[in-house]
Scaffold this active site. Structure first.
Site, PDB file in Angstrom:
ATOM      1  CG  ASN B  73      42.076 103.416  67.352  1.00  0.00           C
ATOM      2  OD1 ASN B  73      41.388 102.853  68.199  1.00  0.00           O
ATOM      3  ND2 ASN B  73      41.551 104.008  66.286  1.00  0.00           N
ATOM      4  CB  CYS B 135      33.870 101.092  67.146  1.00  0.00           C
ATOM      5  SG  CYS B 135      35.423 100.534  67.838  1.00  0.00           S
ATOM      6  CG  ASN B 200      34.166 104.777  63.263  1.00  0.00           C
ATOM      7  OD1 ASN B 200      35.351 104.672  63.582  1.00  0.00           O
ATOM      8  ND2 ASN B 200      33.191 104.783  64.154  1.00  0.00           N
ATOM      9  CB  CYS B 385      50.427 114.525  25.166  1.00  0.00           C
ATOM     10  SG  CYS B 385      49.889 114.955  26.831  1.00  0.00           S
ATOM     11  CB  CYS B 391      54.352 114.660  32.975  1.00  0.00           C
ATOM     12  SG  CYS B 391      53.093 115.593  32.088  1.00  0.00           S
ATOM     13  CB  CYS B 395      56.568 118.313  37.526  1.00  0.00           C
ATOM     14  SG  CYS B 395      57.647 119.752  37.373  1.00  0.00           S
TER      15      CYS B 395
END
Lengths: 464, 443
Positions: B73, B135, B200, B385, B391, B395
């Protein structure tokens, strides 16, 4: 003229009855449906497609907004991707192989997504492919159905000059004449044929090989010939009364629904359709939609043996067709008085299971004394098509098996090396997508053979 | 029933679900609707000298057909007169005395101006104050918002000014557009802040229209960087909240992509006492709080907690330096062949994106019609592995790939411990040190 025609429905209603059974997806629907695709690696849907369309890739292209790329992916693998998107039995091909089935989920609607990608390109006439640089070879193709169209397009991309000869007034073969109107209209096929033609494929409609042009002329003028003639007329019933008015074959009936305005197609109030294949389903549904009040599908065997796909059977059920299982027609009954010469009824006899045949299929034998009549004003034969024996035997040295042309499955080359073949005249009646796959394979086969001839020529020249 | 009320710096709130300062908290009308729906508190849209906004103001990114994964925004603070906002705060407090109303404030960096706005907000009846030091767009160009929050000295100074006059607890809202947010929390605390709220929005260009070349949101073909929020930012916000919880001893109101009770629980486990929601309310309306309340209650009940406050910070000790993680902990992937649907996503992910530890046999090219495919299940090369999880992450089938521990009775050793051990046994290899073989050698 039928003696007891079904009440005429207004054209508006008829159009509604034959409206697109699988309407096109909207952009939002396509995005949602496409998003369900897992983008499998080494995807089973690709393998289940006879033409090997890279399904996950084209769906991904839809999702990313690359519609043109998506259409190209499809049409590169299958030039008749528009037809196939509509008429493929996807539930036993790509969608049947979709891994989501294994998880108890609905498979991705691949057929409809394919249509979403291809339709705009075909409708706009977008040129996605270019003909190849002319290589000097000429190939003749007999029949303008899916097999020849696919073969010719593939050959054009490689620079061959191609001429299709077809005895029908319109090209497209069964795509034009033999597919239920609610699946595909003749105008859809025409646009697709136009795309093939725009590659530079010449189509000579209304030309019968053996009549207007002889086989010898083809052999003289062309380097190779592709036979894609399909099958012939519907098989006969071989029972009395077959010649009565109101007894007709399935293909000509479907053809009428495709080539005439629906309100010009005659149908009786009560209709019996003999057979239980996909064509029989096309006929019973068409008859109901045209306004027939009672439609019987008469089959000698039981639902188990029915060759129609499940979803086709479902269509017939939805159209409230009466299924008459295990009934063998014995006679088409002639009318009396002013109905003389016209179908009055179909007489059948009940069958029961007999011993199994060599392929393990039950035989069905009539049970004497169980004859019954269906009072109908129209009988439609949907027993499968005859082979085009006479034509095929006119071509020298073709080897036939069971009336089908024997080919090398890799190259689609026949025993006569200058002839190649594909489609129904090879497999005895398959899907459009099979014919397209055959045509593509044959084009590569022709290319391979002619190129090796060229290679030999070049080798000879260099030796001199 | 578990108790959802929280105590935030001495202020009791009916539940931890607050609306963050933003478009949903622009007016008494909206906040009263929110309280009716079940929200426990609301941070008023930042009050200050009224601004003028642009059209358009928001842009978002979608994920396939999922809308608004991230929202951006370029809207500024309240465009309504200060006195209108303050009068409405009083109205809301009158109708909802038990609910928490937080006045978000932003004025120019002058001591007297801050004193004035703080007094007026407290007089209106705000339960808490929140200083908008976060902001990132528009206001920062005018020396406010993130322009303050990005300079620790300013943040400390202005917080100090506010504390000179304030009577209610003070929250400082932090911008994530800094290198170390814990440092900024400490700066706020040094100025006297009672709590911090974070995060913020993030500086962002949410997208470019590739047909017109204009950024989104477009203001007559131009755009400006805006503040990014929504589900997409949640993991970054969680990290920042945990960092503040670990390094600055100060109550936290957590913000960033919270859309349901599960998100809220995660923020609370990492140290948030309350959570603030904006994007999800902008997307679906205030009604989402119904399931937030219900889901949190059920969760607390099932886990045996009597109060939501018991969640606060429970996972903070679980966030550690990488150097303290156990290098000897070993897991590998296991594929449940019964559940596998054959998509091969694990295979290609491992092959191209990880460590080449999965094999799939060639599928036989049979006739695929009228029946399923012969099932070929990928299998793990267990010796290869590395237990990375990829994996299992790709999946699509729940619980098909699980990660299992293979050496449960191992001796833990972290990288830091490994460094220590190496100091004592410089001659040993990593392998020897990790598996305790060095002990024998050194003696």
């Amino acid at each position: 003229m039928l003696k007891e025609p079904a009440p005429k429905l207004p054209l508006e209603q008829l159009e509604k009855n034959f409206a697109d059974i699988n309407p096109p997806l909207t952009a939002a629907q396509a995005l949602e449906e496409g998003s369900r695709c897992l983008f499998c690696h080494d995807a089973p849907c690709i393998k289940a497609c006879p033409t090997g369309i890279d399904v996950p890739h084209f769906i991904r292209q839809i999702i990313t907004g690359n519609l043109r790329g998506s259409a190209r992916t499809i049409l590169e693998a299958n030039i008749l991707g528009q037809s196939c998107a509509r008429v493929c039995p996807t539930s036993v091909l790509c969608e049947g192989a979709c891994v989501l089935n294994a998880e108890g989920k609905k498979p991705v609607e691949i057929g409809r997504l394919q249509r979403y990608a291809v339709d705009p390109v075909i409708a706009r006439g977008t040129q996605l492919f270019k003909p190849g640089t002319p290589n000097g070879y000429r190939v003749a193709l007999i029949g303008a159905g899916p097999a020849s169209l696919s073969c010719a397009a593939e050959l054009r991309k490689r620079g061959y000059q191609t001429v299709i000869f077809d005895s029908n007034p319109q090209p497209g073969g069964l795509n034009t004449y033999g597919i239920a109107a609610y699946k595909m209209r003749a105008r859809d096929v025409a646009m697709e044929v136009e795309m093939v033609r725009s590659l530079g494929v010449e189509i000579r409609s209304g030309v019968t090989i053996g009549k207007a042009v002889s086989v010898a002329e083809l052999e003289r003028d062309y380097d190779a010939t592709f036979i894609g003639v399909g099958l012939g007329e519907t098989e006969d019933l071989r029972i009395p009364g077959e010649d009565l008015a109101g007894c007709r074959d399935a293909l000509s009936f479907i053809e009428e629904t495709k080539s005439k305005s629906f309100d010009q197609v005659q149908v009786a109030k009560r209709v019996a359709v003999i057979g239980a294949g996909n064509t029989a389903i096309d006929v019973v549904t068409a008859a109901r939609r045209l306004g027939a009040e009672e439609v019987y599908m008469v089959y000698r065997r039981s639902p188990e043996e029915m060759s129609a796909f499940d979803y086709e059977y479902e269509l017939a059920k939805k159209d409230t067709v009466a299924f008459v299982w295990q009934a063998q027609p014995v006679r088409v009954v002639d009318g009396s008085g002013d109905r003389a010469g016209h179908v009055q009824a179909l007489e059948c006899v009940r069958t029961q299971r007999g011993p199994k045949d060599t392929r393990g299929r039950s035989s069905f034998v009539p049970v004497p004394g169980t004859e019954f009549r269906l009072d109908v004003g129209m009988v439609v034969k949907a027993l499968g098509q005859k082979r085009k024996l006479e034509f095929l035997q006119a071509i020298p040295n073709l080897e036939l098996a069971n009336g089908c042309i024997v080919v090398d499955p890799q190259t689609m080359q026949t025993r006569n090396p200058r002839y190649f073949a594909g489609g129904d005249c090879v497999n005895g009646g398959g899907e459009v997508v099979d014919a397209v796959a055959h045509g593509k394979k044959a084009a590569l086969g022709i290319h391979h053979v002619l190129e090796s001839v060229a290679g030999r020529k070049a080798a000879t020249t260099s030796q001199v | 029933m578990p108790d959802l009320t929280i105590n935030f710096c001495g202020v009791r709130s009916p539940n931890p679900f607050w609306l963050a300062s933003g478009p949903p908290t622009n007016s008494a009308y909206q906040i009263m609707r929110a309280f009716d729906a079940g929200w426990g508190g609301a941070v008023w849209k930042t009050i200050g000298e009224p601004i003028i906004n642009t059209a358009s103001r928001y842009g978002s990114i979608d994920l396939k057909n999922e809308r608004m994964m991230g929202l951006n925004n370029i809207e500024l603070i309240s465009d309504r007169p200060v006195e209108d906002n303050l009068r409405e705060i009083a109205e809301v407090k009158k109708r909802f005395p038990q609910h928490t109303v937080i006045a978000s404030l932003m004025v120019e960096s002058k001591r007297a101006t801050w004193h004035d706005i703080v007094r007026r907000a407290e007089d209106a009846g705000a339960d808490l104050l929140e200083l908008n030091f976060g902001c990132p767009h528009g206001m920062s160009e005018r020396g406010m918002g993130a322009a303050v929050g990005q300079v620790p000295e300013y943040a400390t100074m202005i917080t100090g000014w506010v504390k000179e006059v304030s009577r209610t607890p003070l929250i400082v809202k932090l911008t994530p557009n800094v290198t170390d947010i814990a440092h900024m929390a400490a700066a706020a605390k040094a100025g006297g802040a009672d709590a911090v709220s974070l995060v913020n929005t993030f500086n962002s260009i949410v997208s470019i229209d590739i047909d017109t070349y204009a950024p989104r949101p477009s203001v007559a073909g131009l755009g400006s960087h805006g503040g990014y929020c929504g589900p997409a930012v949640k993991p970054i916000a969680l990290h920042m909240v945990s960092s503040v919880a670990k390094h600055a001893d100060i109550p936290i109101s957590g913000i960033g992509g919270i859309g349901n009770w599960r998100d809220a629980v995660e923020f609370m486990l990492l140290g948030s006492t309350s959570v603030q929601v904006c994007t999800a309310a902008m997307h679906y309306g205030f009604r989402i709080v119904r399931d937030m309340i219900d889901g949190l209650e059920n969760y607390l009940d099932e886990k045996g907690f009597s109060s939501a406050m018991e969640l606060v910070g429970k996972s903070v000790p679980r966030i550690e330096d990488w150097g303290n993680l156990d290098l000897n902990y070993k897991i590998i992937a296991r594929i449940d062949a019964q559940k596998c649907i054959g998509c091969n996503l694990c295979y290609i992910a491992c092959e191209d994106g990880a460590h080449q530890c999965i094999r799939v046999e060639e599928r036989p090219q049979g006739d695929l019609r009228h029946g399923g495919l012969p099932k070929h299940v990928p299998h793990i090369l267990e010796d290869e592995c590395v237990g990375c999880n990829l994996c299992a992450l790709v999946c699509p089938v729940p619980d098909c790939i699980s990660m299992v521990e293979i050496n449960k009775d191992h001796q833990p050793m972290s990288w830091k411990q490994l460094q220590e051990a190496r100091g004592k046994n410089p001659q040993c290899s990593n392998e020897e040190l990790l598996h305790g073989k060095a002990a024998g050698r050194s003696t």
